[in-house]
Motif scaffolding. Sequence first.
Motif, PDB file in Angstrom:
ATOM      1  N   ASN A 139      17.709  54.227 -18.724  1.00  0.00           N
ATOM      2  CA  ASN A 139      19.186  54.016 -19.202  1.00  0.00           C
ATOM      3  C   ASN A 139      18.803  54.678 -21.093  1.00  0.00           C
ATOM      4  O   ASN A 139      18.337  55.596 -21.662  1.00  0.00           O
ATOM      5  CB  ASN A 139      19.567  52.712 -19.611  1.00  0.00           C
ATOM      6  CG  ASN A 139      18.762  52.096 -20.595  1.00  0.00           C
ATOM      7  OD1 ASN A 139      18.178  52.434 -21.377  1.00  0.00           O
ATOM      8  ND2 ASN A 139      18.575  50.226 -20.712  1.00  0.00           N
ATOM      9  N   LYS A 176      21.171  57.157 -16.824  1.00  0.00           N
ATOM     10  CA  LYS A 176      22.041  55.766 -16.795  1.00  0.00           C
ATOM     11  C   LYS A 176      22.684  55.858 -17.531  1.00  0.00           C
ATOM     12  O   LYS A 176      22.505  55.767 -19.602  1.00  0.00           O
ATOM     13  CB  LYS A 176      21.382  55.080 -16.496  1.00  0.00           C
ATOM     14  CG  LYS A 176      20.690  55.548 -15.178  1.00  0.00           C
ATOM     15  CD  LYS A 176      19.997  54.043 -14.781  1.00  0.00           C
ATOM     16  CE  LYS A 176      19.059  53.090 -15.807  1.00  0.00           C
ATOM     17  NZ  LYS A 176      18.523  51.974 -15.091  1.00  0.00           N
ATOM     18  N   ASP A 189      26.604  58.989 -15.485  1.00  0.00           N
ATOM     19  CA  ASP A 189      25.108  59.071 -15.306  1.00  0.00           C
ATOM     20  C   ASP A 189      24.711  60.817 -14.634  1.00  0.00           C
ATOM     21  O   ASP A 189      25.130  61.257 -14.067  1.00  0.00           O
ATOM     22  CB  ASP A 189      24.555  58.151 -14.274  1.00  0.00           C
ATOM     23  CG  ASP A 189      24.626  56.904 -14.408  1.00  0.00           C
ATOM     24  OD1 ASP A 189      24.540  56.630 -14.852  1.00  0.00           O
ATOM     25  OD2 ASP A 189      24.223  56.406 -13.399  1.00  0.00           O
ATOM     26  N   ARG A 246      24.649  54.806  -6.057  1.00  0.00           N
ATOM     27  CA  ARG A 246      26.019  54.314  -6.803  1.00  0.00           C
ATOM     28  C   ARG A 246      26.775  53.322  -6.536  1.00  0.00           C
ATOM     29  O   ARG A 246      27.577  53.182  -6.887  1.00  0.00           O
ATOM     30  CB  ARG A 246      26.155  55.028  -7.990  1.00  0.00           C
ATOM     31  CG  ARG A 246      25.409  55.560  -8.513  1.00  0.00           C
ATOM     32  CD  ARG A 246      25.496  56.322  -9.391  1.00  0.00           C
ATOM     33  NE  ARG A 246      26.151  56.062 -11.161  1.00  0.00           N
ATOM     34  CZ  ARG A 246      27.530  55.881 -11.495  1.00  0.00           C
ATOM     35  NH1 ARG A 246      27.923  57.728 -11.148  1.00  0.00           N
ATOM     36  NH2 ARG A 246      28.142  54.914 -12.703  1.00  0.00           N
TER      37      ARG A 246
END
Length: 279
Positions: A139, A176, A189, A246
Amino acid sequence: MSARVALSVAGSDPSGGAGIQADLKAFSALGAYGCAVLTALTAQSTRGVTGVHVVPASFVVDQLTTLLDDVAVHATKTGMLPTAEVVEAVAGVLGGGTAGPVVVDPVMVATSGDALVDAEAVAAIRDVLLPVAALVTPNVPEAARMLCTDPARSEADLRAQAVALLDLGPAAVLVKGGHLADELGEGVDVLAVRGGGVHVSRRPVVPTSNTHGTGCTLSAALAAVATVPSTAGAAPDWPALVEDARDLLQAGLEAADDLHVGTGNGPVHHLAQLWGDHR
């Protein structure tokens, strides 16, 4: 027909929203048979982490080698690897290529903000584990920490950091952008593939505070879809697989408020597409 087998090497979460428990749900939701090797036990709920008990690196290796001597694993994801010794042990086994493509979720901090690994483990993830990864899924804070730079603040930053992370050795990187959803107005993303360019995946923001385990769920979903055989000798088609993974996470977020689990940041609904309206 043989089962498609996905392996999670990660810590446990008693609340079921993250860690091994989330991974096994995501594997099942996508039709993969789930196996698991535990690296740590946590005292954890939807409100936070109050304790971590590390599994010794030698026993993590025992779990891995015993499993892989018997079961054909088609894809693997790593999650919480709490110490440098555990990271190095896991990389040593998975680097042999006997557990399919390796999806590395460089778990460093829980959704609640609690630190899960120490600084030496972060360095080992960067220097030892990323070079054996088929895909790494940081992330925004994790990408910045591994690059020793400031967190991304824009889509351009996400692109630049995804490309920069390729220099650390993985075949592909998915940064992300959930931490920037408010600023960008959507979930963005960014996927960088060695020799395959940069790809952007966009999804509407789901208005929910029940986001516990989103990172674990996405990386597990990516491992699950990577168990599907590709053309002989071909690398996984990560741009397509990212969209499949996703889809699962988006459905889980959209149904998260239906679960009513815990009093903090509740879990996503990993099995929403299977449960339907049976609540």
